[in-house]
Design a protein around this motif. Sequence first.
Motif, PDB file in Angstrom:
ATOM      1  N   TYR A  26       0.834  -1.213   0.000  1.00 40.75           N
ATOM      2  CA  TYR A  26       0.000   0.000   0.000  1.00 40.75           C
ATOM      3  C   TYR A  26       0.865   1.258   0.000  1.00 40.75           C
ATOM      4  CZ  TYR A  26      -2.524   3.850   2.197  1.00 40.75           C
ATOM      5  OH  TYR A  26      -3.027   5.090   2.500  1.00 40.75           O
ATOM      6  N   LEU A  27       1.929   1.272   0.807  1.00 42.58           N
ATOM      7  CA  LEU A  27       2.790   2.452   0.892  1.00 42.58           C
ATOM      8  C   LEU A  27       3.555   2.684  -0.412  1.00 42.58           C
ATOM      9  CD1 LEU A  27       4.200   1.971   4.509  1.00 42.58           C
ATOM     10  CD2 LEU A  27       2.491   3.627   3.766  1.00 42.58           C
ATOM     11  N   LEU A  28       3.891   1.606  -1.115  1.00 45.67           N
ATOM     12  CA  LEU A  28       4.608   1.741  -2.380  1.00 45.67           C
ATOM     13  C   LEU A  28       3.713   2.277  -3.491  1.00 45.67           C
ATOM     14  CD1 LEU A  28       6.754  -1.526  -2.327  1.00 45.67           C
ATOM     15  CD2 LEU A  28       7.561   0.811  -1.990  1.00 45.67           C
ATOM     16  N   ASP A  29       2.427   1.947  -3.429  1.00 46.14           N
ATOM     17  CA  ASP A  29       1.493   2.392  -4.468  1.00 46.14           C
ATOM     18  C   ASP A  29       0.152   2.724  -3.816  1.00 46.14           C
ATOM     19  OD1 ASP A  29       0.219   3.017  -6.790  1.00 46.14           O
ATOM     20  OD2 ASP A  29       0.037   0.957  -7.518  1.00 46.14           O
ATOM     21  N   LYS A  30       0.003   3.965  -3.368  1.00 51.44           N
ATOM     22  CA  LYS A  30      -1.230   4.388  -2.699  1.00 51.44           C
ATOM     23  C   LYS A  30      -2.358   4.680  -3.683  1.00 51.44           C
ATOM     24  CE  LYS A  30       1.002   6.371   1.379  1.00 51.44           C
ATOM     25  NZ  LYS A  30       1.151   7.570   2.237  1.00 51.44           N
ATOM     26  N   THR A  31      -2.038   4.777  -4.977  1.00 52.48           N
ATOM     27  CA  THR A  31      -3.062   5.098  -5.973  1.00 52.48           C
ATOM     28  C   THR A  31      -3.890   3.877  -6.368  1.00 52.48           C
ATOM     29  OG1 THR A  31      -1.455   4.731  -7.758  1.00 52.48           O
ATOM     30  CG2 THR A  31      -1.688   6.983  -6.908  1.00 52.48           C
ATOM     31  N   ALA A  32      -3.382   2.678  -6.101  1.00 50.07           N
ATOM     32  CA  ALA A  32      -4.105   1.464  -6.493  1.00 50.07           C
ATOM     33  C   ALA A  32      -5.401   1.333  -5.700  1.00 50.07           C
ATOM     34  CB  ALA A  32      -3.226   0.233  -6.274  1.00 50.07           C
ATOM     35  N   GLU A  33      -6.436   0.828  -6.366  1.00 54.58           N
ATOM     36  CA  GLU A  33      -7.736   0.662  -5.717  1.00 54.58           C
ATOM     37  C   GLU A  33      -7.722  -0.573  -4.822  1.00 54.58           C
ATOM     38  OE1 GLU A  33     -10.833   0.578  -8.558  1.00 54.58           O
ATOM     39  OE2 GLU A  33     -10.479   2.618  -9.286  1.00 54.58           O
ATOM     40  N   ARG A  34      -8.164  -0.377  -3.580  1.00 56.09           N
ATOM     41  CA  ARG A  34      -8.241  -1.467  -2.610  1.00 56.09           C
ATOM     42  C   ARG A  34      -9.588  -1.405  -1.909  1.00 56.09           C
ATOM     43  NH1 ARG A  34      -3.059   0.322  -2.687  1.00 56.09           N
ATOM     44  NH2 ARG A  34      -1.408  -1.236  -2.909  1.00 56.09           N
ATOM     45  N   PRO A  35     -10.164  -2.567  -1.583  1.00 59.90           N
ATOM     46  CA  PRO A  35     -11.504  -2.566  -0.976  1.00 59.90           C
ATOM     47  C   PRO A  35     -11.547  -1.955   0.416  1.00 59.90           C
ATOM     48  CG  PRO A  35     -10.562  -4.781  -0.987  1.00 59.90           C
ATOM     49  CD  PRO A  35      -9.662  -3.928  -1.810  1.00 59.90           C
ATOM     50  N   GLY A  48       3.684   6.157   6.732  1.00 64.09           N
ATOM     51  CA  GLY A  48       4.935   5.492   6.402  1.00 64.09           C
ATOM     52  C   GLY A  48       5.165   4.301   7.308  1.00 64.09           C
ATOM     53  N   ILE A  49       6.323   3.673   7.140  1.00 65.38           N
ATOM     54  CA  ILE A  49       6.637   2.463   7.895  1.00 65.38           C
ATOM     55  C   ILE A  49       6.799   2.753   9.382  1.00 65.38           C
ATOM     56  CG2 ILE A  49       9.154   2.545   7.754  1.00 65.38           C
ATOM     57  CD1 ILE A  49       7.003  -0.555   6.992  1.00 65.38           C
ATOM     58  N   LYS A  50       7.057   4.026   9.738  1.00 60.71           N
ATOM     59  CA  LYS A  50       7.216   4.387  11.151  1.00 60.71           C
ATOM     60  C   LYS A  50       5.884   4.411  11.900  1.00 60.71           C
ATOM     61  CE  LYS A  50      11.448   7.114  10.643  1.00 60.71           C
ATOM     62  NZ  LYS A  50      12.069   8.447  10.832  1.00 60.71           N
ATOM     63  N   ASP A  51       4.775   4.434  11.165  1.00 55.84           N
ATOM     64  CA  ASP A  51       3.454   4.481  11.799  1.00 55.84           C
ATOM     65  C   ASP A  51       2.921   3.102  12.167  1.00 55.84           C
ATOM     66  OD1 ASP A  51       3.421   7.212  11.599  1.00 55.84           O
ATOM     67  OD2 ASP A  51       2.356   7.232   9.684  1.00 55.84           O
ATOM     68  N   ILE A  52       3.690   2.049  11.900  1.00 57.52           N
ATOM     69  CA  ILE A  52       3.288   0.695  12.287  1.00 57.52           C
ATOM     70  C   ILE A  52       4.378   0.071  13.148  1.00 57.52           C
ATOM     71  CG2 ILE A  52       1.776   0.283  10.315  1.00 57.52           C
ATOM     72  CD1 ILE A  52       4.088  -1.224   8.980  1.00 57.52           C
ATOM     73  N   LYS A  53       3.996  -0.955  13.902  1.00 57.79           N
ATOM     74  CA  LYS A  53       4.945  -1.642  14.781  1.00 57.79           C
ATOM     75  C   LYS A  53       4.813  -3.143  14.582  1.00 57.79           C
ATOM     76  CE  LYS A  53       8.013  -1.698  18.109  1.00 57.79           C
ATOM     77  NZ  LYS A  53       9.335  -1.027  17.971  1.00 57.79           N
ATOM     78  N   GLU A  54       5.944  -3.800  14.318  1.00 57.33           N
ATOM     79  CA  GLU A  54       5.916  -5.254  14.175  1.00 57.33           C
ATOM     80  C   GLU A  54       5.715  -5.896  15.543  1.00 57.33           C
ATOM     81  OE1 GLU A  54       8.692  -8.881  12.388  1.00 57.33           O
ATOM     82  OE2 GLU A  54       9.016  -6.804  11.732  1.00 57.33           O
ATOM     83  N   LEU A  55       4.774  -6.836  15.623  1.00 54.33           N
ATOM     84  CA  LEU A  55       4.382  -7.424  16.898  1.00 54.33           C
ATOM     85  C   LEU A  55       5.233  -8.640  17.240  1.00 54.33           C
ATOM     86  CD1 LEU A  55       0.489  -7.227  16.594  1.00 54.33           C
ATOM     87  CD2 LEU A  55       2.046  -5.587  17.655  1.00 54.33           C
ATOM     88  N   ASN A  56       5.556  -8.739  18.518  1.00 55.44           N
ATOM     89  CA  ASN A  56       6.281  -9.890  19.056  1.00 55.44           C
ATOM     90  C   ASN A  56       5.249 -10.800  19.725  1.00 55.44           C
ATOM     91  OD1 ASN A  56       8.136 -11.675  20.060  1.00 55.44           O
ATOM     92  ND2 ASN A  56       9.033 -10.268  21.539  1.00 55.44           N
ATOM     93  N   LEU A  57       4.739 -11.769  18.967  1.00 47.59           N
ATOM     94  CA  LEU A  57       3.626 -12.612  19.404  1.00 47.59           C
ATOM     95  C   LEU A  57       4.118 -13.949  19.958  1.00 47.59           C
ATOM     96  CD1 LEU A  57       1.536 -11.806  16.262  1.00 47.59           C
ATOM     97  CD2 LEU A  57       0.785 -11.233  18.563  1.00 47.59           C
ATOM     98  N   THR A  58       3.293 -14.543  20.830  1.00 43.52           N
ATOM     99  CA  THR A  58       3.598 -15.843  21.428  1.00 43.52           C
ATOM    100  C   THR A  58       2.674 -16.893  20.823  1.00 43.52           C
ATOM    101  OG1 THR A  58       4.201 -14.737  23.495  1.00 43.52           O
ATOM    102  CG2 THR A  58       3.820 -17.114  23.590  1.00 43.52           C
ATOM    103  N   ASP A  59       3.241 -17.928  20.218  1.00 41.68           N
ATOM    104  CA  ASP A  59       2.448 -18.963  19.547  1.00 41.68           C
ATOM    105  C   ASP A  59       1.621 -19.767  20.545  1.00 41.68           C
ATOM    106  OD1 ASP A  59       3.393 -18.338  16.989  1.00 41.68           O
ATOM    107  OD2 ASP A  59       5.197 -19.537  17.295  1.00 41.68           O
ATOM    108  N   ASN A  60       0.448 -20.183  20.085  1.00 39.55           N
ATOM    109  CA  ASN A  60      -0.431 -21.034  20.876  1.00 39.55           C
ATOM    110  C   ASN A  60      -0.068 -22.495  20.612  1.00 39.55           C
ATOM    111  OD1 ASN A  60      -2.477 -22.258  22.292  1.00 39.55           O
ATOM    112  ND2 ASN A  60      -4.143 -21.457  21.030  1.00 39.55           N
ATOM    113  N   PRO A  61       0.352 -23.258  21.620  1.00 45.18           N
ATOM    114  CA  PRO A  61       0.737 -24.661  21.384  1.00 45.18           C
ATOM    115  C   PRO A  61      -0.427 -25.537  20.918  1.00 45.18           C
ATOM    116  CG  PRO A  61       0.683 -24.169  23.738  1.00 45.18           C
ATOM    117  CD  PRO A  61       0.531 -22.871  23.025  1.00 45.18           C
ATOM    118  N   GLU A  62      -1.676 -25.125  21.195  1.00 39.68           N
ATOM    119  CA  GLU A  62      -2.839 -25.908  20.778  1.00 39.68           C
ATOM    120  C   GLU A  62      -3.265 -25.604  19.347  1.00 39.68           C
ATOM    121  OE1 GLU A  62      -6.004 -25.452  23.523  1.00 39.68           O
ATOM    122  OE2 GLU A  62      -4.871 -26.238  25.234  1.00 39.68           O
ATOM    123  N   TRP A  63      -2.689 -24.570  18.754  1.00 42.15           N
ATOM    124  CA  TRP A  63      -3.023 -24.230  17.373  1.00 42.15           C
ATOM    125  C   TRP A  63      -2.290 -25.178  16.436  1.00 42.15           C
ATOM    126  CZ3 TRP A  63      -6.302 -21.682  14.429  1.00 42.15           C
ATOM    127  CH2 TRP A  63      -5.949 -21.349  13.119  1.00 42.15           C
TER     128      TRP A  63
END
Length: 242
Positions: A65-74, A84-99
């Motif tokens: 999306y950031l590379l091409d904001k003109t493209a149509e998306r639902p 920009g990329i500074k407005d998001i944060k990569e999450l450090n998630l813990t896996d569920n052993p039952e999944w």
Amino acid sequence: MGCDGGTIPKRHELVKGPKKVEKVDKNAELAAKWKYCALSQEKLRRPIVACELGRLYNKDAVIEYLLDKTAERPNAEAVVHIRGIKDIKELNLTDNPEWEGEGRNTKGDRYEDIHCGMFICPVVGLEMNGKHRFCYLQTCGCVFSERALKEVKTEICHKCGDPFKDDNVLVLNGTKEEVEKLREKMEERRAKAKTKKCKKSKAAETVSTTAESKVAELFSNNMLTLKTPKCSNQKKKKKSHC
């Protein structure tokens, strides 16, 4: 008055009333927020990121999306606030052993729990499936249940040990009221950052102008000192000739 079969039609058969609004299953809709990307509507897969409003995205979808904001998306309205990329944060998630993952065998009469979450809280073990409130830390991206943060109060992350403040805790997939509060805080932070940037640029301009004026002053003084000895030498030569 009758129809072909000699029957008399009733009023509800002749008069069409308003169409019944189909009710959306709230539980299914809530579970979908924790399993699907808010932008691409594809299943969440690592790396997963969150915005300042607490929405979950696939990182590659946000980058596209950031590379091409003109493209149509639902669902483009879900990422309008991401500049920009500074407005998001990569999450450090813990896996569920039952999944068991997407490759599990679902044939036959096996029961499949749609509320089984892919991730859990690393402190109390609650599943991240919409039934429990979850938060993430803006400083490090670690994700915990709200219960864990309330029961075990600390200023250091339970998972990575990084320090954080109460302002760094953001609710994931909150209610409309919570999203509006997060939006107000986001706009306030951005306004403060903008004013700081303007002050820094003005300070840099004043420093550069003062430095330029000092350089010009030194240059003019040096030129004067270079010119004065030549004049005195010429006067001495004239006197000697006389």
